[in-house]
Design a protein around this motif. Sequence first.
Motif, PDB file in Angstrom:
ATOM      1  N   TYR A 181      84.855   7.124  78.845  1.00 13.23           N
ATOM      2  CA  TYR A 181      86.269   6.851  78.590  1.00 13.23           C
ATOM      3  C   TYR A 181      87.087   7.994  79.166  1.00 13.23           C
ATOM      4  CZ  TYR A 181      86.202  10.443  74.947  1.00 13.23           C
ATOM      5  OH  TYR A 181      86.095  11.638  74.283  1.00 13.23           O
ATOM      6  N   GLY A 182      88.396   7.770  79.297  1.00 15.74           N
ATOM      7  CA  GLY A 182      89.278   8.818  79.795  1.00 15.74           C
ATOM      8  C   GLY A 182      90.446   8.232  80.555  1.00 15.74           C
ATOM      9  N   PRO A 183      91.292   9.087  81.122  1.00 16.84           N
ATOM     10  CA  PRO A 183      92.429   8.621  81.916  1.00 16.84           C
ATOM     11  C   PRO A 183      91.985   7.691  83.037  1.00 16.84           C
ATOM     12  CG  PRO A 183      92.616  10.972  81.489  1.00 16.84           C
ATOM     13  CD  PRO A 183      91.251  10.559  81.021  1.00 16.84           C
ATOM     14  N   ARG A 184      92.794   6.671  83.289  1.00 14.47           N
ATOM     15  CA  ARG A 184      92.612   5.690  84.363  1.00 14.47           C
ATOM     16  C   ARG A 184      91.667   4.552  84.009  1.00 14.47           C
ATOM     17  NH1 ARG A 184      91.296  10.063  89.119  1.00 14.47           N
ATOM     18  NH2 ARG A 184      93.234  11.259  88.983  1.00 14.47           N
ATOM     19  N   GLN A 185      91.058   4.571  82.838  1.00  8.17           N
ATOM     20  CA  GLN A 185      90.112   3.500  82.533  1.00  8.17           C
ATOM     21  C   GLN A 185      90.816   2.161  82.409  1.00  8.17           C
ATOM     22  OE1 GLN A 185      87.786   4.004  78.927  1.00  8.17           O
ATOM     23  NE2 GLN A 185      86.128   2.751  79.742  1.00  8.17           N
ATOM     24  N   SER A 186      90.123   1.112  82.797  1.00  8.87           N
ATOM     25  CA  SER A 186      90.677  -0.237  82.720  1.00  8.87           C
ATOM     26  C   SER A 186      90.947  -0.642  81.276  1.00  8.87           C
ATOM     27  CB  SER A 186      89.689  -1.233  83.337  1.00  8.87           C
ATOM     28  OG  SER A 186      90.035  -2.549  83.000  1.00  8.87           O
ATOM     29  N   ALA A 187      91.990  -1.442  81.096  1.00  8.09           N
ATOM     30  CA  ALA A 187      92.337  -1.924  79.763  1.00  8.09           C
ATOM     31  C   ALA A 187      91.329  -2.935  79.232  1.00  8.09           C
ATOM     32  CB  ALA A 187      93.727  -2.551  79.767  1.00  8.09           C
ATOM     33  N   ARG A 188      90.349  -3.327  80.045  1.00  8.82           N
ATOM     34  CA  ARG A 188      89.306  -4.211  79.519  1.00  8.82           C
ATOM     35  C   ARG A 188      88.389  -3.442  78.570  1.00  8.82           C
ATOM     36  NH1 ARG A 188      84.916  -2.318  80.470  1.00  8.82           N
ATOM     37  NH2 ARG A 188      84.845  -0.728  82.070  1.00  8.82           N
ATOM     38  N   ALA A 189      88.419  -2.102  78.610  1.00  8.34           N
ATOM     39  CA  ALA A 189      87.591  -1.274  77.738  1.00  8.34           C
ATOM     40  C   ALA A 189      88.323  -1.014  76.418  1.00  8.34           C
ATOM     41  CB  ALA A 189      87.242   0.043  78.424  1.00  8.34           C
ATOM     42  N   VAL A 190      87.554  -0.736  75.369  1.00  9.02           N
ATOM     43  CA  VAL A 190      88.141  -0.726  74.031  1.00  9.02           C
ATOM     44  C   VAL A 190      89.105   0.448  73.810  1.00  9.02           C
ATOM     45  CG1 VAL A 190      86.219   0.542  72.947  1.00  9.02           C
ATOM     46  CG2 VAL A 190      87.644  -1.008  71.567  1.00  9.02           C
ATOM     47  N   ILE A 191      88.797   1.634  74.288  1.00 11.60           N
ATOM     48  CA  ILE A 191      89.677   2.780  74.026  1.00 11.60           C
ATOM     49  C   ILE A 191      91.041   2.605  74.693  1.00 11.60           C
ATOM     50  CG2 ILE A 191      89.978   5.265  74.486  1.00 11.60           C
ATOM     51  CD1 ILE A 191      87.054   5.642  73.638  1.00 11.60           C
ATOM     52  N   PRO A 192      91.127   2.245  75.979  1.00 12.76           N
ATOM     53  CA  PRO A 192      92.453   1.975  76.552  1.00 12.76           C
ATOM     54  C   PRO A 192      93.162   0.800  75.884  1.00 12.76           C
ATOM     55  CG  PRO A 192      90.858   2.331  78.280  1.00 12.76           C
ATOM     56  CD  PRO A 192      90.084   2.222  77.012  1.00 12.76           C
ATOM     57  N   THR A 193      92.398  -0.182  75.426  1.00 16.36           N
ATOM     58  CA  THR A 193      93.005  -1.308  74.714  1.00 16.36           C
ATOM     59  C   THR A 193      93.741  -0.827  73.473  1.00 16.36           C
ATOM     60  OG1 THR A 193      91.420  -2.961  75.493  1.00 16.36           O
ATOM     61  CG2 THR A 193      92.480  -3.394  73.387  1.00 16.36           C
ATOM     62  N   ILE A 194      93.090   0.040  72.710  1.00 11.81           N
ATOM     63  CA  ILE A 194      93.709   0.570  71.488  1.00 11.81           C
ATOM     64  C   ILE A 194      94.907   1.451  71.837  1.00 11.81           C
ATOM     65  CG2 ILE A 194      93.335   2.040  69.469  1.00 11.81           C
ATOM     66  CD1 ILE A 194      90.332   1.166  69.639  1.00 11.81           C
ATOM     67  N   ILE A 195      94.715   2.367  72.770  1.00  9.38           N
ATOM     68  CA  ILE A 195      95.779   3.323  73.111  1.00  9.38           C
ATOM     69  C   ILE A 195      97.005   2.612  73.658  1.00  9.38           C
ATOM     70  CG2 ILE A 195      96.433   5.217  74.648  1.00  9.38           C
ATOM     71  CD1 ILE A 195      93.567   6.254  74.411  1.00  9.38           C
ATOM     72  N   THR A 196      96.818   1.678  74.581  1.00  9.23           N
ATOM     73  CA  THR A 196      97.979   1.019  75.198  1.00  9.23           C
ATOM     74  C   THR A 196      98.744   0.169  74.189  1.00  9.23           C
ATOM     75  OG1 THR A 196      96.531  -0.778  75.999  1.00  9.23           O
ATOM     76  CG2 THR A 196      97.038   1.015  77.532  1.00  9.23           C
ATOM     77  N   GLN A 197      98.038  -0.449  73.258  1.00  9.30           N
ATOM     78  CA  GLN A 197      98.747  -1.225  72.231  1.00  9.30           C
ATOM     79  C   GLN A 197      99.561  -0.312  71.322  1.00  9.30           C
ATOM     80  OE1 GLN A 197      96.711  -4.906  70.533  1.00  9.30           O
ATOM     81  NE2 GLN A 197      94.954  -3.935  71.521  1.00  9.30           N
ATOM     82  N   LEU A 198      98.964   0.805  70.898  1.00  5.43           N
ATOM     83  CA  LEU A 198      99.697   1.741  70.041  1.00  5.43           C
ATOM     84  C   LEU A 198     100.851   2.392  70.801  1.00  5.43           C
ATOM     85  CD1 LEU A 198      96.757   3.510  68.139  1.00  5.43           C
ATOM     86  CD2 LEU A 198      98.383   1.854  67.204  1.00  5.43           C
ATOM     87  N   ALA A 199     100.613   2.758  72.053  1.00  9.14           N
ATOM     88  CA  ALA A 199     101.655   3.411  72.856  1.00  9.14           C
ATOM     89  C   ALA A 199     102.819   2.481  73.146  1.00  9.14           C
ATOM     90  CB  ALA A 199     101.057   3.925  74.157  1.00  9.14           C
ATOM     91  N   SER A 200     102.554   1.180  73.128  1.00  7.47           N
ATOM     92  CA  SER A 200     103.607   0.194  73.383  1.00  7.47           C
ATOM     93  C   SER A 200     104.371  -0.191  72.120  1.00  7.47           C
ATOM     94  CB  SER A 200     102.997  -1.056  74.028  1.00  7.47           C
ATOM     95  OG  SER A 200     102.384  -0.748  75.254  1.00  7.47           O
ATOM     96  N   GLY A 201     104.054   0.494  71.025  1.00  7.55           N
ATOM     97  CA  GLY A 201     104.801   0.273  69.786  1.00  7.55           C
ATOM     98  C   GLY A 201     104.264  -0.823  68.898  1.00  7.55           C
ATOM     99  N   LYS A 202     103.047  -1.297  69.162  1.00 11.78           N
ATOM    100  CA  LYS A 202     102.480  -2.352  68.328  1.00 11.78           C
ATOM    101  C   LYS A 202     102.169  -1.821  66.927  1.00 11.78           C
ATOM    102  CE  LYS A 202     102.248  -5.255  71.810  1.00 11.78           C
ATOM    103  NZ  LYS A 202     103.126  -6.428  71.900  1.00 11.78           N
ATOM    104  N   GLU A 203     102.570  -2.582  65.910  1.00 13.53           N
ATOM    105  CA  GLU A 203     102.241  -2.206  64.535  1.00 13.53           C
ATOM    106  C   GLU A 203     100.867  -2.730  64.141  1.00 13.53           C
ATOM    107  OE1 GLU A 203     105.340  -3.470  61.957  1.00 13.53           O
ATOM    108  OE2 GLU A 203     106.835  -2.118  62.814  1.00 13.53           O
ATOM    109  N   LYS A 204     100.479  -3.834  64.737  1.00 14.75           N
ATOM    110  CA  LYS A 204      99.145  -4.392  64.547  1.00 14.75           C
ATOM    111  C   LYS A 204      98.494  -4.523  65.913  1.00 14.75           C
ATOM    112  CE  LYS A 204     100.267  -7.139  60.413  1.00 14.75           C
ATOM    113  NZ  LYS A 204     100.267  -8.506  59.826  1.00 14.75           N
ATOM    114  N   ILE A 205      97.263  -4.064  66.018  1.00 11.66           N
ATOM    115  CA  ILE A 205      96.572  -4.167  67.292  1.00 11.66           C
ATOM    116  C   ILE A 205      95.453  -5.196  67.207  1.00 11.66           C
ATOM    117  CG2 ILE A 205      97.128  -1.786  67.877  1.00 11.66           C
ATOM    118  CD1 ILE A 205      94.208  -1.070  67.328  1.00 11.66           C
TER     119      ILE A 205
END
Length: 334
Positions: A181-205
């Motif tokens: 995991y790390g910077p640049r990883q595809s959003a198909r992976a679980v860690i970017p999925t979680i981070i991008t949802q939280l960073a986009s202001g989602k209250e529920k992911i």
Amino acid sequence: MRAKKVLITGADGFIGSHLTEELVRQGYDVKAFVYYNSFNSWGWLDSSPDQIKNEIEIFAGDIRDPHGVKAAMNGCEIVLHLASLIAIPYSYHSPDTYVDTNIKGTLNVLQAVRDLGISKVVHTSTSEVYGTAKYIPIDEEHPLQGQSPYSASKIGADQMALSFYRSFETPVSIIRPFNTYGPRQSARAVIPTIITQLASGKEKIKLGALSPTRDFNYVKDTVSGFIAVMNNAKSIGEVINIGSNYEVSIGETAEAIAEVMGKKVKIETDEIRLRPEKSEVERLWADNQKARELLGWEPLYGGMDGFKHGLKETADWFMNLKNLSQYKADVYNI
């Protein structure tokens, strides 16, 4: 002094771009094999600093084309083979492409290495080839289990690589990273999925199964593993795990990400993100003793403290609006 000429296939991808940049920093002469496209995009290498890009020789091609693969290797001494299709959900959708890219693409690399007398090739495997752990931690002798078309294709590629070593004495090493995991990883992976949802202001992911465990490897540790395998003659003919020797569940991972981002997290199970029951890999935990003893490699981001440190670096990168804008947090990426 200029170091050895190294060809990196898949240099435009997540791990490949980080590896390319680090080898340039260390003084290697790098040729980057990127996937040909009409936009002349070099993938993540487009985001590299100019001083890095100016030192890279770019070769645009397709790993499925044996003639292009052989042409790319001309003048190179070492090949680091990372080009691969890696998304597990997409392998349910289009398994044929995984055979062509992962197995036949690897065969193209091996044939060219043999024909040209390349001094070493490092083939990239994956912890997914082990399937759900039959015992833990998982060492390199663990049985291989194809629980998805993706993992089956990687097992085939790994065995092809080993067959060339055994049949023709091709100087092959197999690196088997656990979940990077790390910077640049595809959003198909679980860690970017979680981070991008939280960073986009989602209250529920939205996530799939929360109970499976993974041995997460920060990309800097994976890159140092590649370089250690590349530079060690004892790695030829060997399969070597690169992992943190630390197990954490997907649910615990989500909580750790929320903590380092200063967010609260509520999780909804999204049925579309669930793997078929018998295809889900329930548990992965690396035994990295062989890498420690053979290569002198060890993770710098191991354990929960190291994991959170890596998550913080990853989240900071994604929180940059320029980076976040390249991801579609509202869309499930298979």
